[in-house]
Scaffold this active site. Structure first.
Site, PDB file in Angstrom:
ATOM      1  N   GLY A 199       6.716   4.076   4.460  1.00 22.44           N
ATOM      2  CA  GLY A 199       6.890   5.219   5.346  1.00 22.44           C
ATOM      3  C   GLY A 199       8.308   5.273   5.862  1.00 22.44           C
ATOM      4  N   GLY A 200       8.534   6.083   6.901  1.00 27.59           N
ATOM      5  CA  GLY A 200       9.867   6.242   7.465  1.00 27.59           C
ATOM      6  C   GLY A 200      10.449   4.925   7.959  1.00 27.59           C
ATOM      7  N   ALA A 237       8.271   1.886   8.007  1.00 25.68           N
ATOM      8  CA  ALA A 237       7.455   0.720   7.653  1.00 25.68           C
ATOM      9  C   ALA A 237       7.129   0.628   6.171  1.00 25.68           C
ATOM     10  CB  ALA A 237       6.154   0.801   8.434  1.00 25.68           C
ATOM     11  N   ARG A 238       6.846  -0.616   5.778  1.00 23.80           N
ATOM     12  CA  ARG A 238       6.139  -0.840   4.527  1.00 23.80           C
ATOM     13  C   ARG A 238       4.746  -1.282   4.934  1.00 23.80           C
ATOM     14  NH1 ARG A 238       9.310  -2.086  -0.168  1.00 23.80           N
ATOM     15  NH2 ARG A 238      11.456  -1.544   0.301  1.00 23.80           N
ATOM     16  N   LEU A 249       0.827  -1.215   0.000  1.00 22.98           N
ATOM     17  CA  LEU A 249       0.000   0.000   0.000  1.00 22.98           C
ATOM     18  C   LEU A 249       0.858   1.259   0.000  1.00 22.98           C
ATOM     19  CD1 LEU A 249      -2.635  -1.155   2.633  1.00 22.98           C
ATOM     20  CD2 LEU A 249      -3.099  -0.695   0.224  1.00 22.98           C
ATOM     21  N   ASP A 280       1.632  15.784  13.236  1.00 22.52           N
ATOM     22  CA  ASP A 280       2.089  15.576  11.860  1.00 22.52           C
ATOM     23  C   ASP A 280       0.898  15.527  10.904  1.00 22.52           C
ATOM     24  OD1 ASP A 280       3.911  15.261   9.835  1.00 22.52           O
ATOM     25  OD2 ASP A 280       4.184  13.099  10.128  1.00 22.52           O
TER      26      ASP A 280
HETATM   27  P1  ADP Z   1       5.522   5.467   8.798  1.00 29.17           P
HETATM   28  O1  ADP Z   1       4.907   5.666  10.153  1.00 29.17           O
HETATM   29  O2  ADP Z   1       6.672   4.540   8.795  1.00 29.17           O
HETATM   30  O3  ADP Z   1       5.804   6.768   8.113  1.00 29.17           O
HETATM   31  P2  ADP Z   1       3.024   5.304   7.526  1.00 29.17           P
HETATM   32  O4  ADP Z   1       2.050   5.228   8.635  1.00 29.17           O
HETATM   33  O5  ADP Z   1       3.212   6.632   6.923  1.00 29.17           O
HETATM   34  O6  ADP Z   1       4.417   4.709   7.946  1.00 29.17           O
HETATM   35  O7  ADP Z   1       2.576   4.297   6.390  1.00 29.17           O
HETATM   36  C1  ADP Z   1       3.272   4.195   5.166  1.00 29.17           C
HETATM   37  C2  ADP Z   1       2.328   4.163   3.992  1.00 29.17           C
HETATM   38  O8  ADP Z   1       1.461   3.053   4.122  1.00 29.17           O
HETATM   39  C3  ADP Z   1       1.419   5.349   3.907  1.00 29.17           C
HETATM   40  O9  ADP Z   1       1.977   6.389   3.172  1.00 29.17           O
HETATM   41  C4  ADP Z   1       0.199   4.779   3.196  1.00 29.17           C
HETATM   42  O10 ADP Z   1       0.389   4.807   1.795  1.00 29.17           O
HETATM   43  C5  ADP Z   1       0.172   3.355   3.671  1.00 29.17           C
HETATM   44  N1  ADP Z   1      -0.767   3.172   4.774  1.00 29.17           N
HETATM   45  C6  ADP Z   1      -0.531   3.390   6.101  1.00 29.17           C
HETATM   46  N2  ADP Z   1      -1.631   3.084   6.822  1.00 29.17           N
HETATM   47  C7  ADP Z   1      -2.577   2.672   5.953  1.00 29.17           C
HETATM   48  C8  ADP Z   1      -3.931   2.218   6.085  1.00 29.17           C
HETATM   49  N3  ADP Z   1      -4.529   2.138   7.282  1.00 29.17           N
HETATM   50  N4  ADP Z   1      -4.609   1.866   4.967  1.00 29.17           N
HETATM   51  C9  ADP Z   1      -4.002   1.965   3.765  1.00 29.17           C
HETATM   52  N5  ADP Z   1      -2.733   2.378   3.568  1.00 29.17           N
HETATM   53  C10 ADP Z   1      -2.018   2.721   4.637  1.00 29.17           C
END
Ligand code: ADP
Length: 504
Positions: A72-73, A75-76, A69, A186
């Site tokens: 992020g920093g 996570a995938r 999906l 954020d």
């Molecule tokens: P991090 O905390 O490591 O930055 P994120 O929470 O931003 O990770 O998640 C990374 C990506 O995963 C997001 O940019 C989004 O595209 C996807 N994502 C995160 N949570 C969801 C969710 N509940 N449903 C769909 N996609 C999600």
């Protein structure tokens, strides 16, 4: 700190009917980072192949890992389906190698700790989490249409009613967080997730913190550079007002296409933020400009509260749709506010001709339908002896024989939806015809008497009907062409302008 594996029991979510990304459309690829929200890339590692099973080492539950999906920093994030219940989730997979240092691990545990008990319609639901030797897994409500950042990439600017639609949901989620003493810290487009049915959910609690008294607040600068409040840059700490500031930046970005303080250079951006130096395009409505100017104030004390924002003219005087079409992820939606006359027309069309509105039909078919409707009404009214100017119809009651005529008249063109299929609850042919008659009676009642009409109008005229129309009543008015080829516009202020038959 010890890993907190498996201490939450899974809370099921209703399964998304058809988890799918927004339809492909113009703009950059959906996985590209928005200019204003740089994605912090994870270290170089081979992506986990989809389809692999994820197993909870404590409960033994298994999940099939689906499509990626986003990243992020830390996570995938993948789609994941519980193999037993079939419930679909979004699972954040955080490699143990990424949280090897205590402060990194603490960040993830803080996110879990703050997020796990939140339950609100506009907050991404936290389900459960566990870890194995390789990864930490956080199971969340699946938001299959990704985030507002993806919509912004495809659309660049949104209409004011759309912005109100999304902001109302953000404000509702944010109010809940602040009431529980949690600051998000954020707020940005990429953290507003969109579900299958276009509902918005505030997510990513990676930087969230508990609200502390001003003197105890941490003075760290955090958040997305473009959306950081001046007091955070000045290391005065982060209060609820800093979230409100970020919300103002989000509103500006959605309405104007780019963040208010965006420049090519980060230092310059920070300078502009501290001086609150930005421009308000004249193309925005006055209430939108006024609300932005009220939110983007240097002193946190001068900014409006969430309640005050919701009471602002921008929200109270402007139309907010109840829901948005999925197509609005990639194209400008048609958000004409509901118009009682139009819905009456639609209902009468449905009852007279039994046709359902086809989403894909083109404009000329729309015009045909209205012509049909008008001529159908005329035919039924004229063909019936009870409907004469001198034969008053008892208020609130449509003549039964007229109803029969309407039913008979429509039958060759389609099924008359008198019950069930395609017919709205409580709507019968009688009520529809009654409403149409009521509208016609009102028109007749307010018409000037024939003797006051200019000479040509007092003469009996051949029957004319609206053969084409264009409804711009959300902006200017209603334009139409009569069967006599006369063209006219009825402006919203009541002014009526018509071209003569020779169009001069
Ligand atoms: P991090 O905390 O490591 O930055 P994120 O929470 O931003 O990770 O998640 C990374 C990506 O995963 C997001 O940019 C989004 O595209 C996807 N994502 C995160 N949570 C969801 C969710 N509940 N449903 C769909 N996609 C999600």
């Amino acid at each position: 700190m010890e890993p907190a594996a498996g201490f939450l029991s899974p809370r099921p979510f209703p399964r998304a009917a058809a988890p799918s990304a927004p339809p492909a459309g113009p703009g950059p690829p959906a996985n590209a980072s928005p200019r204003s929200e740089p994605e912090v890339l994870a270290g170089p590692r081979a992506p986990d192949p989809p389809g692999r099973l994820i197993t909870d080492p404590l409960s033994g539950r298994t999940y099939t890992k689906g499509r990626l999906l986003g990243k992020g920093g830390f996570a995938r994030c993948y789609e994941a389906t519980d193999t037993e219940s079939g419930i679909a989730y979004a699972v954040k997979v955080i490699p143990q190698s990424r949280v090897a240092k205590p402060h990194q691990r603490e960040k993830i545990l803080n996110e879990i700790e703050l997020h796990r008990d939140l339950q609100h319609r506009h907050i991404v639901r936290f389900s459960h989490h566990f870890e194995d030797a390789d990864n930490i897994y956080i199971f969340l409500e699946l938001c299959s249409r990704k985030s507002l950042a993806h919509i912004w990439k495809a659309r660049h600017t949104l209409l004011e009613p759309e912005v109100r639609y999304y902001l109302r949901q953000i404000l509702s989620g944010l109010k809940y967080l602040h009431q529980r003493g949690i600051l998000h810290r954020d707020l940005k487009l990429g953290n507003f997730f969109i579900t299958d049915n276009m509902e918005l959910k505030v997510g990513d609690f990676g930087l969230a913190a508990r609200l502390e008294p001003p003197e105890q607040r941490k003075k760290t600068i955090c958040g997305t550079p473009n959306y950081v409040a001046p007091e955070v840059l000045l290391r005065q700490g982060h209060g609820p007002e800093a979230d409100v500031w970020s919300l103002g930046c989000v509103m500006y970005t959605l309405l104007c296409g780019s963040p208010p303080f965006e420049t090519a250079d980060l230092k310059e951006t920070y300078r502009c933020i501290k001086q609150v130096h930005y421009t308000l395009p004249a193309s925005l409505s006055l209430p939108a400009r006024q609300l932005l100017a009220a939110i983007l104030r240097a002193s946190p004390r001068d900014r409006p509260s969430i309640e005050q924002i919701l009471r602002h003219d921008f929200f109270t005087k402007g139309y907010t749709p109840d829901r948005l079409p999925v197509s609005s992820c990639v194209t400008v939606p048609d958000l004409t506010p509901p118009n009682p006359a139009r819905s009456l027309f639609a209902k009468v069309t449905k009852s007279l001709f039994g046709r359902k509105k086809n989403k894909n039909k083109n404009h000329s078919e729309d015009q045909d339908n209205v012509s049909c409707l008008v001529s159908g009404l005329m035919r039924t009214s004229i063909g019936h002896p009870d409907v004469r100017p001198e034969a008053p119809v008892v208020s609130g009651q449509a003549p039964a024989s007229l109803i029969e005529t309407a039913a008979e008249d429509s039958s060759p063109r389609g099924t008359l939806a008198s019950s069930g299929d395609g017919f709205e609850e409580g709507l019968t042919v009688a009520t529809v015809v009654e409403s149409a008659l009521c509208a016609l009676r009102n028109c007749v009642a307010f018409m000037p008497p024939a003797e006051q009409n200019p000479a040509p109008l007092a003469q009996p005229e051949p029957l004319v009907w609206v053969s084409k129309w264009v409804d711009y009543s959300n902006k200017f008015g209603f334009g139409y062409q009569l069967s006599s080829r006369r063209v006219a516009v009825l402006f919203n202020d009541g002014t009526h302008m018509a071209l003569s038959a020779n169009r001069k």
